[in-house]
Design a protein around this motif. Sequence first.
Motif, short mmCIF file in Angstrom:
data_model
loop_
_atom_site.label_atom_id
_atom_site.label_comp_id
_atom_site.label_asym_id
_atom_site.label_seq_id
_atom_site.Cartn_x
_atom_site.Cartn_y
_atom_site.Cartn_z
N ASN A 240 -2.15 7.88 3.45
CA ASN A 240 -1.99 9.23 3.99
C ASN A 240 -2.43 10.32 3.02
N THR A 241 -2.57 9.97 1.74
CA THR A 241 -2.99 10.98 0.76
C THR A 241 -4.47 11.32 0.89
N LYS A 242 -5.25 10.41 1.50
CA LYS A 242 -6.69 10.61 1.69
C LYS A 242 -7.46 10.75 0.36
N GLU A 243 -6.87 10.24 -0.73
CA GLU A 243 -7.55 10.29 -2.02
C GLU A 243 -8.79 9.40 -2.01
N ILE A 244 -9.75 9.71 -2.90
CA ILE A 244 -11.03 8.98 -2.92
C ILE A 244 -10.84 7.55 -3.40
N ARG A 245 -10.15 7.37 -4.52
CA ARG A 245 -10.02 6.04 -5.14
C ARG A 245 -8.69 5.38 -4.74
N ILE A 246 -8.34 5.51 -3.49
CA ILE A 246 -7.05 5.01 -3.04
C ILE A 246 -6.99 3.48 -3.00
N GLU A 247 -8.15 2.82 -2.92
CA GLU A 247 -8.15 1.36 -2.80
C GLU A 247 -7.63 0.67 -4.05
N GLU A 248 -7.74 1.32 -5.20
CA GLU A 248 -7.29 0.71 -6.45
C GLU A 248 -5.76 0.51 -6.46
N PRO A 249 -4.96 1.55 -6.25
CA PRO A 249 -3.50 1.31 -6.21
C PRO A 249 -3.08 0.46 -5.02
N ILE A 250 -3.80 0.57 -3.90
CA ILE A 250 -3.45 -0.25 -2.74
C ILE A 250 -3.67 -1.73 -3.05
N LEU A 251 -4.77 -2.03 -3.73
CA LEU A 251 -5.04 -3.42 -4.12
C LEU A 251 -3.96 -3.94 -5.04
N TYR A 252 -3.52 -3.10 -5.99
CA TYR A 252 -2.47 -3.52 -6.92
C TYR A 252 -1.21 -3.92 -6.17
N ILE A 253 -0.87 -3.15 -5.15
CA ILE A 253 0.33 -3.46 -4.35
C ILE A 253 0.09 -4.67 -3.47
N LYS A 254 -1.09 -4.79 -2.89
CA LYS A 254 -1.40 -5.94 -2.04
C LYS A 254 -1.32 -7.25 -2.82
N VAL A 255 -1.70 -7.19 -4.07
CA VAL A 255 -1.61 -8.39 -4.90
C VAL A 255 -0.15 -8.81 -5.06
N GLN A 256 0.74 -7.83 -5.20
CA GLN A 256 2.17 -8.15 -5.29
C GLN A 256 2.67 -8.73 -3.98
N ILE A 257 2.18 -8.22 -2.86
CA ILE A 257 2.55 -8.79 -1.56
C ILE A 257 2.07 -10.24 -1.49
N GLY A 258 0.86 -10.49 -2.02
CA GLY A 258 0.34 -11.85 -2.07
C GLY A 258 1.24 -12.76 -2.89
N THR A 259 1.78 -12.23 -3.99
CA THR A 259 2.71 -13.00 -4.83
C THR A 259 3.95 -13.39 -4.04
N LEU A 260 4.50 -12.43 -3.30
CA LEU A 260 5.69 -12.69 -2.50
C LEU A 260 5.40 -13.69 -1.39
N LYS A 261 4.22 -13.56 -0.78
CA LYS A 261 3.83 -14.51 0.27
C LYS A 261 3.74 -15.93 -0.30
N LEU A 262 3.17 -16.03 -1.49
CA LEU A 262 3.03 -17.34 -2.12
C LEU A 262 4.40 -17.94 -2.44
N GLU A 263 5.32 -17.10 -2.89
CA GLU A 263 6.68 -17.57 -3.19
C GLU A 263 7.40 -18.03 -1.93
N GLN A 264 6.97 -17.51 -0.78
CA GLN A 264 7.54 -17.95 0.49
C GLN A 264 6.84 -19.18 1.05
N GLY A 265 5.84 -19.66 0.34
CA GLY A 265 5.10 -20.84 0.79
C GLY A 265 3.99 -20.52 1.77
N GLU A 266 3.65 -19.25 1.93
CA GLU A 266 2.61 -18.84 2.86
C GLU A 266 1.26 -18.77 2.12
N GLN A 267 0.69 -19.94 1.84
CA GLN A 267 -0.54 -20.01 1.08
C GLN A 267 -1.72 -19.36 1.81
#
Length: 386
Positions: free
Chosen positions: A105-132
């Motif tokens: 919602n901030t519409k910043e130009i380089r928004i994909e960088e922090p979003i990717l950082y958070i998505k990676v953490q979501i991936g970590t949680l998914k892996l811990e749940q066994g959702e490979q």
Amino acid sequence: MAALQYLETQRNEHPELSEWYSSLSDLYQRKLWHELALKLEQFVALAVFQAGDALIQLYHNFITDFETKINLLKLAHFAVIVSGQYSEKEAAIDYLEGVIAKLRNTKEIRIEEPILYIKVQIGTLKLEQGEQKECKKLLNEGKCTLDSMTDIDPSVYASFYWISSQYHKSRQEFAEFYKSALLFLAYIDVNSLSESFKLDLAFDLSLSALLGENIYNFGELLAHPIIKSLLGTNVQWLYYIIEAFNSGDLIHYQELCNVHGAALRTQPALVQNEKKLLEKINILCLMEIIFSHSSDNRTIPLDVIADRTRLTLEDVEYLLIKSLSVHLIEGIIDQVEGTVNVSWVHPRVLGIPQIKSLRNRLDNWVDKVHTALLSVEAETPDLVAA
């Protein structure tokens, strides 16, 4: 204001942190967002926040008031730290996805960088749940994002390659884990890691190097300071095995297997891949034999290789074919003469003993060139005089 009231309440409840809360309050009121973010980074690292839901309360009662005014990658860092305090992984994922929505919602130009950082953490949680599969999907999306961007913060690379390594570890994909883990180490300060973390990672890296398909270069691992974490522990035998593989020392490897047989048997992957390990060290032994010959004298008798590797001539030929097939060497096997002529060897990261050997060969080459020069000068005195 609600944010200031929260800080005042916390200062009264935790007088030992009074100076911290006063500093946060001052920076907030002066709207020094960059300085406030730096102070928060130090604050959330305190031991008092490592348990319970204190960080969750700090985020929802204070940080949310100005979260999009600070550096958005810093916000992503805070969000990932906060997510670790949720007792339920689904709740943590929901929280992180909410932060992603705010970032978009901030519409910043380089928004994909922090979003990717958070998505990676979501991936970590998914892996811990066994959702490979879900984790793999996020990794694929993340790789596309990384490839499309430039000047990316090292923390984003580090987080991506860490979860990538853990994904491959969960699937026992040794070579892929090894590559991802080394890339993770390339983007962090090793000194910032705990001793237990370094020991575990050094152990996993060593096992994956031994078991990984087509990994025949151990010099890079031995040159990295993390491998020293194995020394002085009950698994330091693994360090010496890595050294034996790097130098292609079959005899030393077999001695280590005899001495540390009990410890080796506690590692099922090593036991199950015993034949593959023997084949790998024989290939490395072959490469060491080739390396010990100068580039103008690499016609090597097969019986010399058989003697060093303790193989039959038939098995030596198979070893050479295997090495040729994985492009570790190039050359021609002469079965009539019983030799192999090697024209190229795959480059390797050299250890100190190998560098010393290379230096000695270079010194010999310089001496030969000097002798040839003196010979030419002696045979053509008139030309030299002119």
